[in-house]
Scaffold this active site. Structure first.
Site, mmCIF file in Angstrom:
data_model
loop_
_atom_site.group_PDB
_atom_site.id
_atom_site.type_symbol
_atom_site.label_atom_id
_atom_site.label_comp_id
_atom_site.label_asym_id
_atom_site.label_seq_id
_atom_site.Cartn_x
_atom_site.Cartn_y
_atom_site.Cartn_z
ATOM 1 N N ASP A 105 13.824 -36.322 47.927
ATOM 2 C CA ASP A 105 14.935 -37.264 47.896
ATOM 3 C C ASP A 105 14.653 -38.373 46.880
ATOM 4 O O ASP A 105 13.508 -38.671 46.557
ATOM 5 C CB ASP A 105 15.123 -37.929 49.272
HETATM 6 N N1 URA Z 1 12.394 -34.190 53.888
HETATM 7 C C1 URA Z 1 13.238 -35.233 53.636
HETATM 8 O O1 URA Z 1 13.940 -35.699 54.507
HETATM 9 N N2 URA Z 1 13.250 -35.727 52.383
HETATM 10 C C2 URA Z 1 12.462 -35.278 51.376
HETATM 11 O O2 URA Z 1 12.517 -35.796 50.261
HETATM 12 C C3 URA Z 1 11.598 -34.202 51.657
HETATM 13 C C4 URA Z 1 11.584 -33.681 52.932
#
Ligand code: URA
Length: 251
Positions: A105
């Site tokens: 993310d």
């Molecule tokens: N899980 C999430 O919620 N975000 C990420 O970036 C990776 C795994």
């Protein structure tokens, strides 16, 4: 001689279908002439440009690990012009046309693999992939032992509007910060569903404050400052492929 769209796809520009569109848009020139018909055949002797930049055939397969900082998108381009991980790469690395192996993310930091090898990527992040990914997640509140057990048994999460059960995983309570009323949890998952870790925590009643990925298979952040990348050794690449293959046989 091969068809232009196939040549562009082989050079890593995009998928063959997407390259057809790029050609139709008049963005490709062969020896200075815009080519829009699909049947046009080219060879490596032709001077081919996309948006007036030379397309160099990249035959080398490359594998890197980046320590992704927060507030960078893990995409190659962003139509809204936000910073992407590509902004962290020097031109002599960009020329390999790397793409991320899966996503982190925007506000997640940590281990992100980059490659120009599509087979490698599919092996590590496809629905059949079982490579371990380890995360540290700081959540609001004091986490109880039974919550860790719930996480490790798998929870029902919301994945883009659908309810999905996560597979059993490993989870541990790293530490509790009573002063700031937060907890640090370690979680090791083999899947990679959309926002999986945040959604898992949410499903048991906790809000994620910060998330970092500290391991992908055997690859960690060792020796890498935020924003830095390093090339993986052949040994590391082979171990990632070997682990992915042996895991898929266990299932
Ligand atoms: N899980 C999430 O919620 N975000 C990420 O970036 C990776 C795994």
């Amino acid at each position: 001689m091969i068809r232009l769209q196939k040549y562009l796809a082989m050079c890593g520009v995009d998928s063959r279908r997407a390259c057809e569109k790029i050609i139709q848009e008049g963005r490709v020139k062969v020896n200075g002439d815009v080519i829009i018909e699909m049947g046009h055949k080219v060879s490596s002797d032709d001077y081919i440009t996309l948006d007036d930049k030379e397309i160099v055939a990249v035959l080398d397969k490359k594998y890197y690990v980046m320590n992704k900082p927060r507030y960078y998108l893990s995409t190659v381009k962003d139509p809204k012009g936000r910073k992407t991980i590509m902004d962290l790469l020097d031109d002599d690395i960009k020329k390999y046309r790397l793409f991320p192996v899966g996503r982190l993310d925007y506000d997640t930091k940590g281990v992100l693999l980059l490659t120009n090898d599509g087979d490698f990527m599919n092996m590590l992040v496809g629905p059949r992939s079982h490579t371990e990914k380890e995360y540290l997640v700081r959540v609001k509140g004091i986490v109880r032992k039974e919550d860790i057990l719930k996480l490790s048994r798998g929870t029902i999460i919301n994945v883009q509007g659908e309810k999905v059960k996560t597979r059993p995983c490993k989870a541990y309570l790293d530490s509790i910060d009573r002063i700031n009323n937060s907890s640090l949890i370690g979680i090791i998952i083999e899947e990679g569903k959309y926002h999986q870790v945040k959604e898992m925590l949410k499903s048991i009643g906790y809000e994620t404050i910060r998330l970092s990925r500290i391991r992908f298979g055997r690859i960690t952040l060792e020796g890498l400052k935020e924003g830095e990348i390093r090339e993986l050794s052949i040994h590391e690449v082979k171990s990632l492929i070997g682990d992915a293959k042996s895991k898929s046989q266990e299932i």
